[in-house]
Design a protein around this motif. Structure first.
Motif, PDB file in Angstrom:
ATOM      1  N   LYS A 248      13.300  33.032 -25.570  1.00  0.00           N
ATOM      2  CA  LYS A 248      12.606  32.344 -24.478  1.00  0.00           C
ATOM      3  C   LYS A 248      13.331  32.587 -23.161  1.00  0.00           C
ATOM      4  CE  LYS A 248      10.687  27.946 -23.046  1.00  0.00           C
ATOM      5  NZ  LYS A 248      10.456  26.540 -23.396  1.00  0.00           N
ATOM      6  N   THR A 249      14.645  32.507 -23.178  1.00  0.00           N
ATOM      7  CA  THR A 249      15.434  32.767 -21.976  1.00  0.00           C
ATOM      8  C   THR A 249      15.235  34.206 -21.502  1.00  0.00           C
ATOM      9  OG1 THR A 249      17.078  31.139 -22.641  1.00  0.00           O
ATOM     10  CG2 THR A 249      17.773  32.779 -21.028  1.00  0.00           C
ATOM     11  N   LYS A 250      15.279  35.148 -22.429  1.00  0.00           N
ATOM     12  CA  LYS A 250      15.112  36.566 -22.079  1.00  0.00           C
ATOM     13  C   LYS A 250      13.698  36.879 -21.594  1.00  0.00           C
ATOM     14  CE  LYS A 250      18.954  38.732 -23.138  1.00  0.00           C
ATOM     15  NZ  LYS A 250      19.640  39.539 -22.163  1.00  0.00           N
ATOM     16  N   SER A 251      12.718  36.072 -21.980  1.00  0.00           N
ATOM     17  CA  SER A 251      11.314  36.378 -21.687  1.00  0.00           C
ATOM     18  C   SER A 251      10.894  36.091 -20.249  1.00  0.00           C
ATOM     19  CB  SER A 251      10.399  35.604 -22.631  1.00  0.00           C
ATOM     20  OG  SER A 251      10.326  34.236 -22.244  1.00  0.00           O
ATOM     21  N   MET A 252      11.753  35.492 -19.467  1.00  0.00           N
ATOM     22  CA  MET A 252      11.375  35.117 -18.100  1.00  0.00           C
ATOM     23  C   MET A 252      10.835  36.308 -17.311  1.00  0.00           C
ATOM     24  SD  MET A 252      11.699  31.973 -18.050  1.00  0.00           S
ATOM     25  CE  MET A 252      12.430  30.776 -19.121  1.00  0.00           C
ATOM     26  N   ILE A 253      11.454  37.449 -17.462  1.00  0.00           N
ATOM     27  CA  ILE A 253      10.989  38.625 -16.727  1.00  0.00           C
ATOM     28  C   ILE A 253       9.666  39.143 -17.304  1.00  0.00           C
ATOM     29  CG2 ILE A 253      12.266  40.371 -18.038  1.00  0.00           C
ATOM     30  CD1 ILE A 253      12.898  41.558 -15.155  1.00  0.00           C
ATOM     31  N   CYS A 254       9.428  38.934 -18.574  1.00  0.00           N
ATOM     32  CA  CYS A 254       8.191  39.379 -19.224  1.00  0.00           C
ATOM     33  C   CYS A 254       6.987  38.578 -18.725  1.00  0.00           C
ATOM     34  CB  CYS A 254       8.286  39.208 -20.734  1.00  0.00           C
ATOM     35  SG  CYS A 254       9.732  39.947 -21.509  1.00  0.00           S
ATOM     36  N   ALA A 255       7.255  37.328 -18.325  1.00  0.00           N
ATOM     37  CA  ALA A 255       6.180  36.404 -17.937  1.00  0.00           C
ATOM     38  C   ALA A 255       5.370  36.893 -16.748  1.00  0.00           C
ATOM     39  CB  ALA A 255       6.763  35.026 -17.640  1.00  0.00           C
ATOM     40  N   SER A 256       5.963  37.702 -15.890  1.00  0.00           N
ATOM     41  CA  SER A 256       5.220  38.149 -14.710  1.00  0.00           C
ATOM     42  C   SER A 256       3.990  38.969 -15.097  1.00  0.00           C
ATOM     43  CB  SER A 256       6.128  38.939 -13.765  1.00  0.00           C
ATOM     44  OG  SER A 256       6.657  40.068 -14.422  1.00  0.00           O
ATOM     45  N   CYS A 257       4.022  39.644 -16.204  1.00  0.00           N
ATOM     46  CA  CYS A 257       2.852  40.413 -16.664  1.00  0.00           C
ATOM     47  C   CYS A 257       2.176  39.770 -17.883  1.00  0.00           C
ATOM     48  CB  CYS A 257       3.254  41.839 -17.041  1.00  0.00           C
ATOM     49  SG  CYS A 257       3.847  42.827 -15.661  1.00  0.00           S
ATOM     50  N   HIS A 258       2.993  39.275 -18.812  1.00  0.00           N
ATOM     51  CA  HIS A 258       2.461  38.788 -20.090  1.00  0.00           C
ATOM     52  C   HIS A 258       2.232  37.283 -20.124  1.00  0.00           C
ATOM     53  CE1 HIS A 258       2.847  42.731 -21.903  1.00  0.00           C
ATOM     54  NE2 HIS A 258       4.058  42.813 -21.371  1.00  0.00           N
ATOM     55  N   GLY A 259       2.478  36.596 -19.017  1.00  0.00           N
ATOM     56  CA  GLY A 259       2.247  35.157 -18.939  1.00  0.00           C
ATOM     57  C   GLY A 259       3.417  34.348 -19.456  1.00  0.00           C
ATOM     58  N   SER A 260       3.585  33.151 -18.914  1.00  0.00           N
ATOM     59  CA  SER A 260       4.730  32.312 -19.284  1.00  0.00           C
ATOM     60  C   SER A 260       4.682  31.863 -20.742  1.00  0.00           C
ATOM     61  CB  SER A 260       4.820  31.095 -18.367  1.00  0.00           C
ATOM     62  OG  SER A 260       3.652  30.318 -18.484  1.00  0.00           O
ATOM     63  N   ALA A 261       3.493  31.825 -21.328  1.00  0.00           N
ATOM     64  CA  ALA A 261       3.361  31.442 -22.735  1.00  0.00           C
ATOM     65  C   ALA A 261       2.893  32.632 -23.583  1.00  0.00           C
ATOM     66  CB  ALA A 261       2.394  30.282 -22.877  1.00  0.00           C
ATOM     67  N   GLY A 262       3.089  33.847 -23.042  1.00  0.00           N
ATOM     68  CA  GLY A 262       2.722  35.042 -23.794  1.00  0.00           C
ATOM     69  C   GLY A 262       1.250  35.386 -23.748  1.00  0.00           C
ATOM     70  N   ILE A 263       0.493  34.717 -22.880  1.00  0.00           N
ATOM     71  CA  ILE A 263      -0.938  34.992 -22.720  1.00  0.00           C
ATOM     72  C   ILE A 263      -1.129  35.572 -21.329  1.00  0.00           C
ATOM     73  CG2 ILE A 263      -3.273  34.038 -22.698  1.00  0.00           C
ATOM     74  CD1 ILE A 263      -1.908  33.826 -25.444  1.00  0.00           C
ATOM     75  N   SER A 264      -1.502  36.842 -21.277  1.00  0.00           N
ATOM     76  CA  SER A 264      -1.656  37.542 -20.015  1.00  0.00           C
ATOM     77  C   SER A 264      -2.915  37.102 -19.280  1.00  0.00           C
ATOM     78  CB  SER A 264      -1.732  39.048 -20.273  1.00  0.00           C
ATOM     79  OG  SER A 264      -1.980  39.736 -19.074  1.00  0.00           O
ATOM     80  N   GLN A 265      -2.813  37.027 -17.969  1.00  0.00           N
ATOM     81  CA  GLN A 265      -3.978  36.707 -17.134  1.00  0.00           C
ATOM     82  C   GLN A 265      -4.759  37.967 -16.778  1.00  0.00           C
ATOM     83  OE1 GLN A 265      -4.920  33.472 -16.439  1.00  0.00           O
ATOM     84  NE2 GLN A 265      -3.289  33.093 -17.912  1.00  0.00           N
ATOM     85  N   SER A 266      -4.202  39.121 -17.066  1.00  0.00           N
ATOM     86  CA  SER A 266      -4.833  40.392 -16.734  1.00  0.00           C
ATOM     87  C   SER A 266      -5.290  41.114 -17.997  1.00  0.00           C
ATOM     88  CB  SER A 266      -3.842  41.282 -15.977  1.00  0.00           C
ATOM     89  OG  SER A 266      -4.379  42.577 -15.800  1.00  0.00           O
TER      90      SER A 266
END
Length: 103
Positions: A31-49
């Protein structure tokens, strides 16, 4: 016989508790490492794009395989290859565990 049974039950419970704690720690690290992933893949892992995949609920083995492929260059996508390049094996395991834990 009763003492042996009690001992085995206690030991089994301790093993499961230790495994659960290790899994929880791995998910927390992911979860800590995923912060950078959130910009594309969403904060909960669901992408808006529609051009970026949802990661929430994917199998951890699949996510690990894809991140390793991006990192080693066997799967090519400029942005993901650059993002995966600095990830260690433990980073990849943690990210995969985190996204797999999401609904």
């Amino acid at each position: 016989m009763v003492k042996l049974r009690s001992f085995l039950i206690t030991m089994t419970a301790m093993v499961f508790a230790t495994q659960t704690q290790a899994a929880d720690k791995l998910i927390s690290m992911g979860k800590t490492k995923s912060m950078i992933c959130a910009s594309c893949h969403g904060s909960a892992g669901i992408s808006q794009s529609p051009i970026w995949p949802n990661l929430a609920g994917q199998k951890s083995g699949y996510l690990e395989k894809q991140l390793i492929a991006f990192r080693d260059g066997s799967r090519k996508e400029p942005t993901m290859s650059a993002m995966a390049k600095p990830l260690s094996d433990s980073d990849i395991k943690a990210l995969a565990a985190y996204y797999a834990s999401l609904k």
